[in-house]
Design an enzyme around this catalytic site. Structure first.
Site, PDB file in Angstrom:
ATOM      1  CG  ASP A  14      -2.022   0.995   1.175  1.00 34.06           C
ATOM      2  OD1 ASP A  14      -2.160   1.655   0.131  1.00 34.06           O
ATOM      3  OD2 ASP A  14      -2.746   1.133   2.174  1.00 34.06           O
ATOM      4  CG  ASP A 109      -3.364   3.880  -3.475  1.00 31.42           C
ATOM      5  OD1 ASP A 109      -4.250   3.094  -3.838  1.00 31.42           O
ATOM      6  OD2 ASP A 109      -3.516   4.688  -2.546  1.00 31.42           O
ATOM      7  CD  GLU A 110      -5.591  -0.820  -1.451  1.00 31.05           C
ATOM      8  OE1 GLU A 110      -5.276  -1.610  -0.531  1.00 31.05           O
ATOM      9  OE2 GLU A 110      -6.599  -0.097  -1.406  1.00 31.05           O
TER      10      GLU A 110
END
Length: 388
Positions: A14, A109-110
């Site tokens: 993350d 983003d993860e």
């Protein structure tokens, strides 16, 4: 004996305050300052990302930008640069793919990574996790928090515990030791109302939750109760899916000032429908369920849906159904936001004959021509007269 021998090895990576961190990286003068990505301080949008300096003021994602400006007038407010963030996300994913093909992105983003089959090449799972963290830092000048566990639930929980730049490993033989002290709000599916019900039964921690019987939880919460029972014991059998199926494609916009004019709203719906249709065709998908989303000035949000007889990727069909849903709402107040989503997606082309097959084929052929022009000369090279 290796405690991981008979378990999957799942990472959850993350990125820390991703959009804001990218902006700080690209403009060193922003380092150490509260940065809010989402629009100008006087805009009507919502916060997409906030740097950790901004979070000290209570600024969080999805908060109205105006509220963020009230909490921290000195913050730097920046627009969302989606193209830049997608490019950085692609670079991050290339690092992931160096170590495993089993990558399941959750957002820009993860992502989850299954490195179970990678240890013979790259060493222990914790070494792979640290190497990925280090490469993101060294090659992209960004920080990521990583969790390692034997399933998705534990890995995601672990990545969130020591942000930013965190690294937490949940060993298979210490799962309850890891879970028991955590608050029940950490469990997937426990929102505000569920937490309140649990608190009313004096359930505050995962240890408290684990002491409850399955029968009691299912009576209290239905199928969610069974999920809570398993997660409290660290059980999660879902695999990492490297080719996740897209469930819906949508687009929405927040107006600078509230809009009540039906013509303006329908023109906006046309613009959104064109974007959604184009995205569907790029993914070679069609959808059967059109959903209209509207939000009033007081943030009250309504959605209305209609399922079509056959799946479509045509802008006109999406637009007409969205307009129909809007008219049925009989709006009594101006809107601050409007959006269109197509779901119930399929990649199968339905060759269903009908009396209207001729016009349908003509529309599809015209759409292909328009897409070809945009592909060659850019998205703005050709558009509808109503959108000029």
């Amino acid at each position: 004996m290796d405690v991981w021998a008979n378990y999957r090895k799942i990472l959850h990576v993350d990125m820390d305050a991703f959009y804001a961190s990218v902006e700080q990286r690209d403009d060193p003068s922003l380092m150490g300052k509260p940065v809010v990505v989402g629009g100008r301080s006087n805009s009507r949008g919502v916060v997409s990302a906030a740097s950790y300096e901004a979070r000290k003021y209570g600024i969080r994602s999805a908060m109205p930008v105006a509220e963020a400006a009230r909490r921290c007038p000195s913050a730097v407010f920046l627009p969302v640069n989606g193209q830049k963030y997608r490019e950085v996300s692609w670079q991050i994913r290339q690092i992931f793919l160096t170590y495993t093909p089993m990558v399941e992105p959750l957002s820009l983003d993860e992502a989850f990574l299954d490195v179970t089959g990678s240890t013979s090449l790259f060493g222990p799972a914790d070494l792979i996790a640290l190497t990925i963290k280090q490469r993101i830092q060294q090659e992209l000048n960004l920080t990521a928090s990583v969790g390692l566990g034997c399933n998705k639930f534990l890995a995601k929980l672990a990545s969130d515990l020591k942000k930013p730049d965190g690294f937490v490993v949940v060993h298979p033989n210490r799962i309850q030791e890891f879970l028991d002290p955590l608050t029940v709000e950490r469990i997937w599916g426990v929102g505000e109302k569920t937490a309140e019900q649990l608190h009313n039964h004096n359930v505050k921690t995962v240890r408290d939750l684990r002491s409850l019987e399955l029968k009691f939880l299912t009576k209290l919460f239905g199928s969610l109760g069974s999920q809570l029972y398993q997660l409290a014991q660290g059980i999660d059998d879902r695999p990492v899916e490297s080719d996740r199926v897209v469930k819906s494609i949508g687009r929405e916009t927040t107006f600078e000032t509230d809009i009540a004019d039906p013509d303006v709203l329908e023109t906006t719906l046309l613009k959104l429908a064109v974007h959604v249709g184009r995205s569907l065709r790029k993914e070679a998908l069609r959808g059967k369920t059109v959903t209209l989303k509207v939000r009033y000035a007081d943030f009250r949000t309504l959605t209305r849906s209609r399922t079509l007889l056959r799946a479509t990727d045509l802008d006109d069909v999406i637009y007409q159904e969205a307009c129909s849903l809007l008219r049925e709402l009989s709006l009594k107040q101006p809107l601050r936001l409007i959006g269109v989503t197509l779901s119930n997606l399929t990649d199968q082309i339905q060759n269903q004959l009908s009396l209207f097959e001729g016009p349908q084929v003509e529309k599809e052929n015209l759409t292909k021509v328009l897409d070809s022009v945009k592909e060659k000369y850019g998205e703005k090279s050709i558009t509808r007269a109503r959108l000029l």
